[in-house]
Design an enzyme around this catalytic site. Sequence first.
Site, PDB file in Angstrom:
ATOM      1  N   CYS A   2       0.805  -1.241   0.000  1.00  0.00           N
ATOM      2  CA  CYS A   2       0.000   0.000   0.000  1.00  0.00           C
ATOM      3  C   CYS A   2       0.835   1.287   0.000  1.00  0.00           C
ATOM      4  CB  CYS A   2      -0.887   0.066   1.214  1.00  0.00           C
ATOM      5  SG  CYS A   2      -1.904  -1.373   1.494  1.00  0.00           S
ATOM      6  N   ARG A  27       5.306   0.058  -5.622  1.00  0.00           N
ATOM      7  CA  ARG A  27       5.237  -0.717  -4.388  1.00  0.00           C
ATOM      8  C   ARG A  27       4.325  -1.935  -4.523  1.00  0.00           C
ATOM      9  NH1 ARG A  27       6.733   2.403   0.153  1.00  0.00           N
ATOM     10  NH2 ARG A  27       5.227   1.391   1.500  1.00  0.00           N
ATOM     11  N   TRP A  74      -2.994  -2.662  -1.431  1.00  0.00           N
ATOM     12  CA  TRP A  74      -2.577  -4.036  -1.727  1.00  0.00           C
ATOM     13  C   TRP A  74      -3.379  -4.891  -0.757  1.00  0.00           C
ATOM     14  CZ3 TRP A  74      -0.020  -8.220   0.583  1.00  0.00           C
ATOM     15  CH2 TRP A  74       0.577  -9.139  -0.284  1.00  0.00           C
ATOM     16  N   ASN A 100      -1.970   1.962   5.808  1.00  0.00           N
ATOM     17  CA  ASN A 100      -1.096   0.853   5.389  1.00  0.00           C
ATOM     18  C   ASN A 100      -0.890  -0.027   6.599  1.00  0.00           C
ATOM     19  OD1 ASN A 100      -0.750   2.272   3.090  1.00  0.00           O
ATOM     20  ND2 ASN A 100       1.440   2.655   3.345  1.00  0.00           N
ATOM     21  N   GLY A 101      -0.838  -1.323   6.407  1.00  0.00           N
ATOM     22  CA  GLY A 101      -0.554  -2.212   7.530  1.00  0.00           C
ATOM     23  C   GLY A 101      -1.746  -3.089   7.858  1.00  0.00           C
ATOM     24  N   GLU A 486      18.787 -17.028  -7.327  1.00  0.00           N
ATOM     25  CA  GLU A 486      18.349 -15.668  -7.636  1.00  0.00           C
ATOM     26  C   GLU A 486      17.853 -15.575  -9.088  1.00  0.00           C
ATOM     27  OE1 GLU A 486      17.453 -13.182  -6.193  1.00  0.00           O
ATOM     28  OE2 GLU A 486      17.685 -11.502  -7.539  1.00  0.00           O
ATOM     29  N   LYS A 490      14.131 -14.424 -10.166  1.00  0.00           N
ATOM     30  CA  LYS A 490      13.904 -13.299 -11.088  1.00  0.00           C
ATOM     31  C   LYS A 490      12.957 -13.711 -12.199  1.00  0.00           C
ATOM     32  CE  LYS A 490      14.905 -10.815  -9.365  1.00  0.00           C
ATOM     33  NZ  LYS A 490      15.364 -10.302  -8.099  1.00  0.00           N
ATOM     34  N   GLU A 493       9.222 -14.476 -10.854  1.00  0.00           N
ATOM     35  CA  GLU A 493       8.409 -13.368 -10.349  1.00  0.00           C
ATOM     36  C   GLU A 493       7.963 -12.402 -11.448  1.00  0.00           C
ATOM     37  OE1 GLU A 493      10.359 -10.931  -7.416  1.00  0.00           O
ATOM     38  OE2 GLU A 493      12.228 -10.931  -8.520  1.00  0.00           O
ATOM     39  N   HIS A 509      19.677 -35.875  -7.598  1.00  0.00           N
ATOM     40  CA  HIS A 509      18.873 -36.355  -6.463  1.00  0.00           C
ATOM     41  C   HIS A 509      17.393 -36.035  -6.652  1.00  0.00           C
ATOM     42  CE1 HIS A 509      22.474 -37.447  -4.310  1.00  0.00           C
ATOM     43  NE2 HIS A 509      22.991 -36.267  -4.621  1.00  0.00           N
ATOM     44  N   LYS A 608       6.646  -4.191  -3.636  1.00  0.00           N
ATOM     45  CA  LYS A 608       8.064  -3.850  -3.519  1.00  0.00           C
ATOM     46  C   LYS A 608       8.510  -3.872  -2.063  1.00  0.00           C
ATOM     47  CE  LYS A 608      12.041  -2.560  -5.050  1.00  0.00           C
ATOM     48  NZ  LYS A 608      12.840  -3.656  -5.632  1.00  0.00           N
TER      49      LYS A 608
HETATM   50  C1  F6R Z   1      12.650 -10.184  -5.495  1.00  0.00           C
HETATM   51  C2  F6R Z   1      12.265  -9.250  -4.482  1.00  0.00           C
HETATM   52  C3  F6R Z   1      11.792  -9.770  -3.158  1.00  0.00           C
HETATM   53  C4  F6R Z   1      12.521  -9.009  -2.067  1.00  0.00           C
HETATM   54  C5  F6R Z   1      11.990  -9.408  -0.683  1.00  0.00           C
HETATM   55  C6  F6R Z   1      12.759  -8.735   0.438  1.00  0.00           C
HETATM   56  O1  F6R Z   1      13.079  -9.534  -6.628  1.00  0.00           O
HETATM   57  O2  F6R Z   1      12.335  -8.092  -4.698  1.00  0.00           O
HETATM   58  O3  F6R Z   1      12.012 -11.139  -3.040  1.00  0.00           O
HETATM   59  O4  F6R Z   1      13.887  -9.268  -2.164  1.00  0.00           O
HETATM   60  O5  F6R Z   1      10.635  -9.075  -0.585  1.00  0.00           O
HETATM   61  O6  F6R Z   1      12.671  -7.358   0.346  1.00  0.00           O
HETATM   62  P1  F6R Z   1      13.684  -6.406   1.085  1.00  0.00           P
HETATM   63  O7  F6R Z   1      15.026  -6.632   0.513  1.00  0.00           O
HETATM   64  O8  F6R Z   1      13.163  -5.029   0.820  1.00  0.00           O
HETATM   65  O9  F6R Z   1      13.634  -6.766   2.543  1.00  0.00           O
END
Ligand code: F6R
Length: 613
Positions: A2, A27, A74, A100-101, A486, A490, A493, A509, A608
Amino acid sequence: MCGIVGYIGTRDAYPILMKGLARLEYRGYDSAGVVLLSDHTFNLYKKAGKVSELDAFTKGKNTSGTIGIGHTRWATHGVPNDTNAHPHLSNSGKLALIHNGIIENYATLKEQLTKKGYHFKSETDTEVLVNFIEEVKIQGNLNLEDAIRTALNEIIGAYAIVVMDIDNPDVLIAARKGSPLVVGIGKNEFFVASDASPIIEYTKNVVYLDDKEYAVLHRNGDFTIHTLGNVQMTPFVQELQMDLEAIEKGGFDHFMLKEIYEQPRALVDSIRGRVNAEDGWIKLGGVEEYLNRILKANRYIITACGTSYHAGLLGEYLIEDLSRIPVEVEFASEFRYRNPIIYNDDVVLAISQSGETADTLAAIEIAKERQALVYGICNVIGSSIARATHAGSYTHAGPEIGVASTKAFSTQVVLLILWALQIAEKKGSISTSYLRRILFELESIPKKIEEILKQNDAIREIAYKFHNAENFLYLGRGYNYPVAMEGALKLKEISYIHAEGYPAAEMKHGPIALIDEQMPVVVLATNESAREKIVSNIQEVKARKGQIIAVINEGDEEIRAMADYAIEIPSTEEILTPLLTVVPLQLLSYHIAVMRGANVDQPRNLAKSVTVE
Ligand code: F6R
């Protein structure tokens, strides 16, 4: 997650709110709304969908007013629809609130309010909160500020809120506990937002509210900050360091692509002033400050989520490899709930781009309760995690707007490399000549990333071949195993293709059963120390007709010949390889997502900044 924007002053609030909401889109959200106050009337507009849809919906409607609040939601309580979108009004129609929250005791409050005759249009905890404030105000015959403070003292959960009152058209009140909120201070005007991006265009002077604080913002330019315990605070007005350009796309189609291309610059910024290769020293301020305690620790624990967790895995490899201190890495969400063993001489490293991730924050609180030293590695300056930790280092990646983390990851890895080297050097587990060699090489990494970025067109062609694939496997060994994880994250997502990252040796395995001619397998084949084993892994995949996309060291003709497609990276020290191997994986995911028509910067269901658990 949010987004909040508020304005009070002399200008038309609507364009400021809408632009602010658009800046907070990154976000992640599923509905949006605004309310403006003019002529003792609230004009409230809410829509499921994008901010642009809300804007289209308000065309020709009354959007006048010099005070207003706006929100991107959100969904947590209730589906994303027009009714559940914020702002919410109280039953009398006099109070408007954005939030928010999560209000954890909302069900109890809702029951109490329902018994008193309150009714609710939405399924949200937010509508409960605005009515609870109204009830406290009426029952206690309180002014708006006292009612908000009294009500918030009864609230369990996390929130950032902004409240407007028809009877107080010259006041905006904003409060926070566990969710970020920043107040921008202009000339006889104030801006409130979840982060500085909606504010930067108008003023650089800001105050970050601390937990359990609220701000009362008056149209005449006066403002006060109090704690929820009603203690007046002296505001700490800071100057924002970011500029508008940093939060705009700068000619790139997407923020994600811009941020991938920003990595050479971001790495230079994260190293600047902290390293002298010639003299062989590293200075991370936070480490210096707590050096004795850090060196005496018998164990380090790294905790984080998502991409930051993958950086943490690399931290484990680096610290154990270089300084021989045991390291455990744990998802913050598991760490906080599984009653972990934490000794008071442990050092806990918490890694977070946003500095607002609820699980990571909770893990930090547990570590602090058990008297461990907590060190933060964050990107967002002044964020909750940066403030909650005893010491820390900023990554200096600059604002990361694309939901998929790219430059934040590589700068986190830089910080962990520096951390590991600094500790190792102080412990005497590495020689000065080795340290100097690594530091010189680290300084050359930004140029090497530029070389990889020049292969963008070739990587796009590989993406084209595979953009209709349904699954992907990523394999790596040693320092390349967290990079494989990673790379898979990427891809999944942003393109919604199912992808798994595995240590290459684990393939036999289980995952090897998946391999057939439909399965693209990305192999990170740059570790010289495990070369023979990687060659065997590639052969195992080829024997089952899997398609190999290999990331190889430049000039490695042997593996190139075995692979279906190859992407070269310049050679480097093995411990620095992740800074290079991750780049082609970011580009591959980006292009595949674009080709599949996905919303690269705001992937579905993702936020985000994950400020709820
Ligand atoms: C992946 C991504 C998420 C964040 C995760 C942690 O691209 O962006 O997996 O890495 O939500 O977020 P932070 O680093 O802000 O604690």
